[in-house]
Design a protein around this motif. Structure first.
Motif, short mmCIF file in Angstrom:
data_model
loop_
_atom_site.label_atom_id
_atom_site.label_comp_id
_atom_site.label_asym_id
_atom_site.label_seq_id
_atom_site.Cartn_x
_atom_site.Cartn_y
_atom_site.Cartn_z
N ARG A 7 0.83 -1.21 0.00
CA ARG A 7 0.00 0.00 0.00
C ARG A 7 0.86 1.24 0.00
NH1 ARG A 7 1.58 2.82 4.69
NH2 ARG A 7 0.95 1.85 6.63
N ALA A 9 0.06 5.30 1.42
CA ALA A 9 -0.96 5.95 2.25
C ALA A 9 -0.67 7.44 2.43
CB ALA A 9 -1.02 5.24 3.61
N SER A 11 -1.07 11.52 2.90
CA SER A 11 -1.98 12.47 3.56
C SER A 11 -2.23 13.60 2.56
CB SER A 11 -1.31 13.04 4.82
OG SER A 11 -0.90 11.98 5.66
N GLU A 43 -5.03 9.25 3.77
CA GLU A 43 -5.01 9.46 5.22
C GLU A 43 -5.45 10.89 5.53
OE1 GLU A 43 -1.53 7.50 6.99
OE2 GLU A 43 -2.79 5.72 6.72
N TYR A 183 -3.40 8.96 14.27
CA TYR A 183 -2.69 8.28 13.18
C TYR A 183 -2.36 6.83 13.51
CZ TYR A 183 1.55 6.71 10.84
OH TYR A 183 2.48 5.95 10.21
N ARG A 201 7.31 2.40 3.51
CA ARG A 201 7.09 3.84 3.69
C ARG A 201 8.40 4.50 4.04
NH1 ARG A 201 3.72 3.04 9.37
NH2 ARG A 201 5.51 2.20 10.52
N LEU A 205 9.20 7.28 9.54
CA LEU A 205 8.15 6.64 10.35
C LEU A 205 8.64 5.36 11.02
CD1 LEU A 205 5.08 7.32 8.05
CD2 LEU A 205 5.46 8.22 10.35
#
Ligand code: GLU
Length: 313
Positions: A7, A9, A11, A43, A183, A201, A205
């Motif tokens: 995926r 994701a 924002s 997101e 989140y 990602r 993070l």
């Protein structure tokens, strides 16, 4: 990764920059190389900062550089019921509690505490409150956030590129005082529901992964694999941003570059093709090898070079 999905994701709070596009490209290549589904998740929990036009622009930019996805993108703003259900199941296990602390109070309490908690970790002030204490806090009128009771659990997750990531999980927020789901809660609930097998990602993070793995386990969700990829940094060493110049696809197009050239430059900056090469998306999928990224550091953006220092033009 079997048939579980990959995926991306984003924002929708602004245009994607080259660093975001590069991470999306890696996530997509990884999934497609493994013949796994690839899903998009918008997101947009932060309703004040999320904009439909940014979402549309982000999807258009992904498509332009050759990234496709399966099904419709899922918006987190449509998922409140699932997040509320997750909170209810945590509450049933006595794993959440209300917290009235302000940032300043947390800072003061954390600096007074002597323990092994990492910097910025919640010191657990409101975890100790009994019913009277809570009633007193509630009378202040300040809305309470909800925190999980993680009690400084030591959690290690394995990252394909970074190796083991060790974390001491503090009592982190799962719902803010203003009612917004946090989140970390939304990501974990959605990765579980979307049957994500591997989270690819940006490595900014990476420190969230132990918290998320801890929470997934509490919610009875299957663990995900992690691949945190190196970021593109501005010349000042901070995360790439608008201040760094022509950093979006629209900016690069305005300079006369095509999306194919930008994709080639992004891939070259990761060693996935030679500088100046312009492999098609399917050629990149065929050649992809995640091992190429092991040990690769951040890329520093040079505003005077063609995208990401691609020497091929
Ligand atoms: N929405 C996050 C971001 O744009 C990414 C979250 C994730 O991949 O877990 O930075």
């Amino acid at each position: 990764m079997a048939s579980r999905s990959g995926r991306f994701a984003p924002s929708p709070t602004g245009p994607l920059h080259l660093g975001n596009l590069r991470t999306a490209l890696v996530a997509w290549l990884r999934a497609r190389h493994e013949s796994a589904p690839f899903l998009l998740r918008i997101e947009d929990l932060d309703r004040g900062r999320s904009r439909a036009e940014h979402e549309a622009g982000q999807l258009a930019d992904l498509r332009a550089i050759g990234i496709d996805w399966d099904g419709e993108p899922v918006r987190q703003s449509t998922r409140d019921e699932a997040y509320a259900a997750a909170l209810a199941s945590l509450a049933a296990e006595d794993l959440i509690y209300p917290c009235w602390c302000t940032r300043a109070e947390i800072r003061d309490a954390a600096s007074a505490a002597h323990g092994d908690a990492p910097e910025g970790a919640y010191p657990g002030t409101c975890a100790q409150l009994d019913a009277d204490g809570r009633a007193r806090k509630a009378r202040s009128g300040r809305p309470a956030a909800l925190r999980v009771r993680a009690e400084q659990a030591a959690v290690t997750v394995d990252d394909l590129l970074l190796g083991p990531i060790n974390g001491i999980v503090d009592d982190f927020v799962v719902r803010r005082g203003d009612g917004t789901f946090a989140y970390n809660l939304a990501v974990v609930v959605d990765d579980g529901w979307q049957r994500i097998g591997e989270v690819v990602r940006g490595d900014d993070l990476a420190s969230s992964a132990p918290r998320q793995a801890w929470l997934a386990d509490r919610l009875g969700l299957a663990p995900v694999g992690y691949v945190h990829v190196p970021l593109v940094l501005g010349p000042d060493g901070r995360r790439l941003a608008k201040r760094d110049g022509a950093v979006t696809l629209a900016d690069r197009r305005a300079l006369g570059e095509t999306p194919d050239e930008v994709r080639g430059a992004l891939a070259a900056s990761l060693g996935l093709c030679a500088p100046g090469e312009r492999p098609s998306p399917s050629e990149l999928v065929a050649r992809f090898a995640i091992e190429r990224l092991i040990g690769r550091g951040a890329t520093v953006w040079d505003p005077d070079a063609v995208p990401l220092g691609d020497a091929g033009r």
